[in-house]
Design an enzyme around this catalytic site. Structure first.
Site, PDB file in Angstrom:
ATOM      1  CG  ASP A  15      18.950  24.132  87.429  1.00 32.08           C
ATOM      2  OD1 ASP A  15      19.187  25.259  87.421  1.00 32.08           O
ATOM      3  OD2 ASP A  15      17.902  23.493  87.319  1.00 32.08           O
ATOM      4  CD  GLU A  52      14.554  23.881  82.158  1.00 33.22           C
ATOM      5  OE1 GLU A  52      13.882  24.666  82.618  1.00 33.22           O
ATOM      6  OE2 GLU A  52      15.072  23.060  82.897  1.00 33.22           O
ATOM      7  CD  GLU A  70      15.036  25.125  91.268  1.00 33.68           C
ATOM      8  OE1 GLU A  70      15.333  26.092  90.798  1.00 33.68           O
ATOM      9  OE2 GLU A  70      14.310  24.252  90.792  1.00 33.68           O
TER      10      GLU A  70
HETATM   11  C1  GCU Z   1      15.570  25.193  86.799  1.00 30.98           C
HETATM   12  C2  GCU Z   1      14.348  25.521  87.480  1.00 30.98           C
HETATM   13  C3  GCU Z   1      13.156  25.890  86.431  1.00 30.98           C
HETATM   14  C4  GCU Z   1      13.781  26.945  85.691  1.00 30.98           C
HETATM   15  C5  GCU Z   1      15.041  27.063  84.891  1.00 30.98           C
HETATM   16  C6  GCU Z   1      15.532  28.103  84.596  1.00 30.98           C
HETATM   17  O1  GCU Z   1      15.540  23.973  85.870  1.00 30.98           O
HETATM   18  O2  GCU Z   1      13.896  24.267  87.991  1.00 30.98           O
HETATM   19  O3  GCU Z   1      11.925  26.271  87.149  1.00 30.98           O
HETATM   20  O4  GCU Z   1      12.769  27.511  84.586  1.00 30.98           O
HETATM   21  O5  GCU Z   1      15.801  26.546  85.964  1.00 30.98           O
HETATM   22  O6  GCU Z   1      16.440  28.696  85.030  1.00 30.98           O
HETATM   23  O7  GCU Z   1      15.315  28.552  83.185  1.00 30.98           O
END
Ligand code: GCU
Length: 600
Positions: free
Chosen positions: A308, A233, A336
């Site tokens: 996730d 990400e 979440e």
């Molecule tokens: C999910 C979450 C993110 C987080 C990511 C992670 O995608 O929405 O906010 O950073 O997990 O676990 O790294």
């Protein structure tokens, strides 16, 4: 036993968590003078207690015989003291040596996926007392480590000024047996050290990390180590230099090794290298070639499911595939995708489901993404405290049942007659399945609204987003049916599983119905075990989810007079909100799926 007074003088705002002990100062405590002795003297309702150090005992284990507690050291005695106050007897030792919370706390005080106020560590102001209470609460359930900052880590975390603050926090947590860890940004040598690269095979980069580790350990000799989110990400990582995860992790592992530190390296990696590949397969593809190549002080940390933190996922097959790599599981305590701090959802049943597939003895440790903030009641929802509690208790003993844990928590947190306690207990135990039902039953997944992940958006699609962020990618509804074909005729994600699950999941006839649409694209008219069609079943699940929440509200009314005003009222408001949300999920999802199902 601990004394609870019905006519308590303190406000019941939830701030005292499950530690709502009244000061009795009755017990004569002999033996070792330590925090355990102080706690017992203040709160234990017995006449006497005796604390004995027995260095032959296992780390963190305790033995309670009569009112004598024995343990290897003062921390074991502290665990034993809380256990005695819960009414335990006999010998107990934890399943894992590493029982860690992961805080996704940012240095500006905000919390990623935090729904209970600002950070207790980084929000401006002096939170010493709060952090001490946090340590005490964790010790009472056996949590012994914590990562103080977000996995999306700011390089500033490792600056001298912040290390000084970490040292202060570590000093508050240490007496309660809690070790401190930090999330690190892989590109810190560039952002902070002014180097031109963060290539893990570059000598200057390794030297920078070695010096940084030395600096940290000089201030915090019992520092635990680093947690790393790399090449995920948008985060930097060894992949930026065409290096492997093992090369990146090992460089950091070598830096902390002389001090006994460890590296927790996350497998939550998707995107860049795997365009077009089913997202739930990507972690295995990404890591399998690194198996056996990590240093012995690296642990691979993986989420329980391959996607996730959805309300229900099958277990992540990476646990089957990394055979020569120490692994740990990451569970998400902060809800979440399970209604955040608005919905009453007790998560222990979900975590226990995971342990049915991934046996605890295959893991080196357990991490929980914390749901803790500066809100008065710590977790936003009074009942979300139960998830923090349950995580700690399961990290100690994953064989405890959800019911046992919920009973313990209810007994300590409220003051209820048994019949009323059992009514609330039934609501807690049903709540996770209810959430699955009103959000995404039968294996549906990730049909949440974008970004904040609260509320339904089954038609979600944005051309500018990666497809694996879009709900339509996950349900694949069309006039023929619904669900993601991950069998051998589809993406073949089932092949990543060990037997018997590989075959079981691959065949639509044997796939457990709770995972059906996770693994298969199924015709709307397909008949499920109950003889009803898939489309009928989908509707029944949504209806059932809503009616469960209606029933929770009924139960809540029934127990009204047994609760303190504030916590009852605040929970009532949230339950009403939960019902409204459940109805919204039902309507939006059924309207959307109907547009395919009733055309077929
Ligand atoms: C999910 C979450 C993110 C987080 C990511 C992670 O995608 O929405 O906010 O950073 O997990 O676990 O790294």
């Amino acid at each position: 036993m601990v004394v609870f007074s019905a006519m308590t003088t303190m406000a019941e705002d939830g701030s005292r968590l499950w530690l709502r002990y009244e000061k009795v100062q009755k017990a004569c405590v002999t033996g070792v003078e330590c925090i355990a002795a102080q706690e017992l003297r203040n709160y234990y309702d017995g006449e006497r207690a005796n604390l004995v150090i027995d260095t032959t005992m296992a780390q963190d284990a305790y033995h309670i015989e009569g009112t004598t507690i024995s343990a290897k050291d003062e921390i074991g005695l502290l665990y034993g003291a809380y256990a005695l106050m819960r009414g335990e007897e006999g010998y107990s030792a934890p399943q894992w040596q590493l029982r860690i919370l992961n805080h996704w706390d940012n240095l500006d005080g905000s919390i990623e996926r935090g729904y209970a106020g600002q950070s207790i560590f980084w929000e401006k102001g002096d939170h010493t007392e709060r952090i001490k209470e946090y340590a005490r609460a964790n010790a009472s359930i056996g949590i012994n480590a914590t990562v103080l900052n977000n996995v999306n880590a700011s390089p500033k975390m490792l600056s001298a000024a912040y290390i000084k603050q970490v040292k202060k926090i570590a000093a508050i947590l240490r007496p309660y047996g809690i070790k401190v860890f930090l999330s690190v940004n892989f590109a810190s040598p560039m952002a902070l050290g002014g180097l031109k690269t963060a290539d893990p095979l570059d000598a200057q980069v390794a030297a920078w990390w070695n010096a940084k580790a030395k600096e940290i350990y000089k201030q915090i000799p019992d520092f635990g180590g680093f947690l790393v989110k790399a090449n995920s990400e948008g985060q930097p990582g060894p992949g930026d230099y065409h290096r492997t995860h093992a090369e990146g992790a090992n460089m950091l592992a070598d830096a902390v090794k002389p001090y006994g530190g460890i590296i927790m390296w996350r497998s939550f990696v998707y995107g860049a290298n795997h365009k077009g590949e089913d997202r739930v397969k990507q972690a295995v593809s990404e890591f399998v070639n690194d198996d056996g190549k990590f240093r012995d002080n690296v642990i691979l940390q993986s989420k329980n499911g391959p996607l996730d933190f959805q309300p229900r996922e099958p277990y992540a097959p990476i646990f089957d595939n990394m055979k020569r790599t120490p692994q740990m599981a990451e569970l998400q305590i902060t809800q979440e995708y399970l209604g955040q701090s608005r919905h009453l959802v007790y998560l222990a049943p979900m975590w226990q489901e995971f342990f049915r597939f991934v046996k605890p003895n295959r893991l080196k440790g357990i991490a929980g993404v914390a749901n803790i903030g500066l809100d008065k009641n710590w977790c936003g929802h009074h009942f979300s405290q139960a998830n923090w509690y349950a995580f700690g208790r399961l990290a100690w003993n994953p064989d405890l049942t959800s019911e046992e844990i919920a009973k313990e928590w209810l007994t300590q947190t409220f003051h209820l007659p048994t019949t009323k306690r059992d009514a609330v207990l039934s609501m807690m135990l049903r709540s996770r399945e209810a959430c699955v039902d009103y959000m995404m039953p039968l294996g549906l997944h990730h049909i949440f609204k974008f970004d904040h992940h609260y509320g339904p958006e089954p038609d979600g699609f944005k051309a500018e987003y990666p497809i694996e962020w879009c709900p339509v990618y996950y349900h694949q509804a069309d006039s023929l049916g619904v669900g993601f074909n991950r069998s051998h005729t589809g993406t073949n994600a089932t092949a990543q599983y060990a037997e018997p699950y590989r075959s079981l999941y691959d065949d639509v006839k044997t796939c457990p119905e709770e995972y059906l649409l996770w693994f298969h694209h199924v015709p709307w008219t397909y008949r499920l075990k109950n003889g009803h069609t898939l489309w009928e079943n989908i509707q029944e699940h949504y209806h059932h989810g809503v009616s469960e929440v209606e029933d929770f509200l009924r139960i809540w009314q029934e127990v009204k007079t047994d609760f303190d005003e504030q916590r009852w009222q605040e929970t009532q408001e949230r339950l009403l909100h939960q019902l409204e949300n459940a109805r919204e999920w039902q309507k939006v999802c059924l309207d959307y799926f109907r547009s395919f199902a009733e055309k077929s």
